[in-house]
Scaffold this active site. Sequence first.
Site, PDB file in Angstrom:
ATOM      1  N   GLN A   1       0.864  -1.136   0.222  1.00 29.00           N
ATOM      2  CA  GLN A   1       0.015   0.061   0.060  1.00 29.00           C
ATOM      3  C   GLN A   1       0.804   1.443   0.095  1.00 29.00           C
ATOM      4  O   GLN A   1       1.946   1.113   0.635  1.00 29.00           O
ATOM      5  CB  GLN A   1      -0.649   0.066   1.182  1.00 29.00           C
ATOM      6  CG  GLN A   1      -1.891  -1.042   1.390  1.00 29.00           C
ATOM      7  CD  GLN A   1      -3.038  -0.931   0.593  1.00 29.00           C
ATOM      8  OE1 GLN A   1      -3.134  -0.185  -0.849  1.00 29.00           O
ATOM      9  NE2 GLN A   1      -4.182  -1.548   0.680  1.00 29.00           N
TER      10      GLN A   1
ATOM     11  N   TYR B   1      15.978 -21.722  43.374  1.00 19.81           N
ATOM     12  CA  TYR B   1      15.802 -23.402  42.968  1.00 19.81           C
ATOM     13  C   TYR B   1      16.412 -23.676  41.929  1.00 19.81           C
ATOM     14  O   TYR B   1      17.130 -24.474  41.727  1.00 19.81           O
ATOM     15  CB  TYR B   1      14.240 -23.497  42.875  1.00 19.81           C
ATOM     16  CG  TYR B   1      13.596 -23.781  43.972  1.00 19.81           C
ATOM     17  CD1 TYR B   1      13.409 -24.815  44.798  1.00 19.81           C
ATOM     18  CD2 TYR B   1      12.928 -22.524  44.693  1.00 19.81           C
ATOM     19  CE1 TYR B   1      12.738 -24.831  45.865  1.00 19.81           C
ATOM     20  CE2 TYR B   1      12.163 -22.498  45.808  1.00 19.81           C
ATOM     21  CZ  TYR B   1      12.030 -23.842  46.312  1.00 19.81           C
ATOM     22  OH  TYR B   1      11.292 -23.726  47.741  1.00 19.81           O
TER      23      TYR B   1
END
Lengths: 264, 555
Positions: free
Chosen positions: B151, B337
Amino acid sequence: MSEIKVKAGKYKPAYPGQTIVAENRRKYLDPGYQLKKLRSISDEDVVRLLGHRVPGEAYKSVHPPLEELGEPACPIRELVEPTPGAKAGDRIRYIQFTDSVYFAPLAPYVRSWMAFWRYRGVDPGTLSGRAPLEMRERDLELVAKELLETEVFDPARVGVRGATVHGHSLRLDENGMMFDALRRYTFDKNTGEVVYVKDQVGVPLETPVRVGKPLPEEELKKMTTIYRVDGVSTRNDPELLNWVKRIHLLRTLAGFRLEKAEKL
Amino acid sequence: MAEKKLFIDALKKKFKEEPTDKQTKFYIYDGWKQSARKREFVEWAQKISKERGVPGYNPEMHLGGIPVGQRVLMPYKISSTDVYCEGDDLHYINNAAMQQMWDDIRRTVIVGLDAPHALLEKRLGKEVTPETINQYLEVVNHALPGGAVVQEHMVEIHPALVSDSYVKVFTGNDELADQIDKKFLIDINKQFPKEQAEALKKAIGKALYQVTRVPIIVGRAADGGTISRWSAMQISMAMISSYKLMAGEAAIAEFAYAAKHAEVIQMATLTPWRRARGPNEPGGLPFGYLADIVQTSRKYPDDPVRVSLETLAAGSVIFDQLWFGIYMSGGVGFTQYATAVYTDDILDDFCYYIADYVKKKYGGFAKAPRTMDTILDVATEATLYGLEQYERFPALMETHFGGSQRASVLAAASGVGASIATGDAQAGVNGWYLSMILHKEHMGRLGFYGYDQQDQLGATNSFAYRSDEGLPMELRGANYPNYAMNVGHSGEYAGIVAAAHAACKHAWCVNPIVKVAFADPTLKFDWTEPRKMIAKGALREFMPDGERDAVIPPH
């Protein structure tokens, strides 16, 4: 206390193993075995350590006494005698322990198994570094007293910690004490005793609570329920190892070859 | 190799005492002030608080005035590197390399070109040649970052904001690959060892795939679900422009499907409602895909342990630190962890030990019988060896935050061991579960509550393939029902998958297309060595893609 304790019956805890560690596990689990009392802590001091009420203060309740409540007809209610705390409508409160890996008498799983075997109305939790035990408040105080006064507690290697429990796997300090970030307890070098200066969640105590002298490591090694390479190694307990492997094999086969598991 | 005790150097650097000492000192380290990083945080926070008038970070708020640092705040060594950093440097938000790691996965969609090419030729009468393909690649490399192609009067995106966005292609057909402009080609022959390259080319065949790297900022502004949409939009626009297609004829609908959707490979599936995320988000990333995304097997084809450990580290960051730690939970706890498996050479030591054991006992990798006896043997040995190290070296026990880390490290070594021994990821994960219950009975403790659930019943579904009961390990992920709640597992499972295939010297784990898509030297994150990248991030030496400087005031 008798209303809270499980009566020893024909069923005995069956835990595998041919070592002193396995024997200790069986012993502590067995409601027929009387835990050895090693120290005295007054009822008031237990209440102070727990921190749920002030000594002498009435128990708070979450519901009216069961007698007044008018319970619905229920066969389970008829079958199970409520504990004193349940009858009175006490709140459910807690005590939480941290057990050092360095030959503490109990470890979290053993604590939970022991609670289930020995006491009624308990809700134990099992983590690596802490083991909460929840009960109706007046029941809890009785059980906490037994857990603190007997051989399953060591003042240096077991901590009463409601929060900030970090320490179970850390080396011990120069006095042989387990790390506690909140420094709830101190080691009194004059008396050789451990003294709690804060309750289990770290609120300073107006009256410190003495919980006695730590046991020598050689004694703890005889009392512990923890396998360690510098104590009793699991490698030296083939009965335990083979039992664990069998459990694993059965669980595995049950998942996709049930017919094979049934033949084992 | 394990006789050297790989973790000793790190322990000596972390603690004053000898690693075998049983006592230490506490409460004497001056709290947070012992840490250079915390001091830096305080300095910044004070400046920020002054500027904005609202207080922020203040370590004196910790525990009502008892700051962190009652024990030594030790550094962490990134395993297999010489880099030491502070724990803070390993939080996902503090580490640009970790962010790049996930950005690279989320922004990637692979789209096959064969279907649109067939449609262009047969339905629309267009000629597709190497020249037109190269032309299309020029156009799509303009369009994908945000350039207009069809476009007039369109807004476009500042190239500086999307410099990380591009498209490359690859094929198993050497003849076609030779005719593709080299700047657009992921060259399988160049990136992979010969045997792996031959296997990959055979699997991919003559097919041509494009790897689209959508701008990182797009994924961050929307989510992973938009990546394939953005890619589809710009691919179709580039095709319309390159092949001069009519925008709107009926055949374009078929073409659009062929170009945008027919051969799309997402990196991750969408997740169900209670953990809802679109595709290309970490919860839907299969372990086998991550094992393919990590490229260590190209560089270390004879070292399945290395392949596994690098995958495992990447998985721990993505699944534990990001998915569970940020998406599903939030806050700062999960880093502690996750880091255990890629710091201080601990898991490295345990894995190389068990790899040696396997080699000696079974004559090499992937040579042991695929039986329960092998699993029971290898996982038991790995677990007991690891437990003994923790007990012989108290500093080793202490370097972990707690039991969940210990449990995951031991189970990972056991799983990797069983994988390497049998060449089977299912066997590997079954070894993981044996380790967990052995550990529980040995220590009388395991991990936090969640380990009770996942690790007690895991054995039962470890060999289940049927739908609703299980899946091959390669296709399970953090979203597998039994795995959906637990930190310290999913990264390790990815490593167990990688170990099985690396032991067999496979060129890929589950998808050769994904493997090749990440053999891309344009990526700033070096997927052959995730741990090295994490270390660079920790040292603040990793320059990531994606920035906003072009559209904000100079600073």
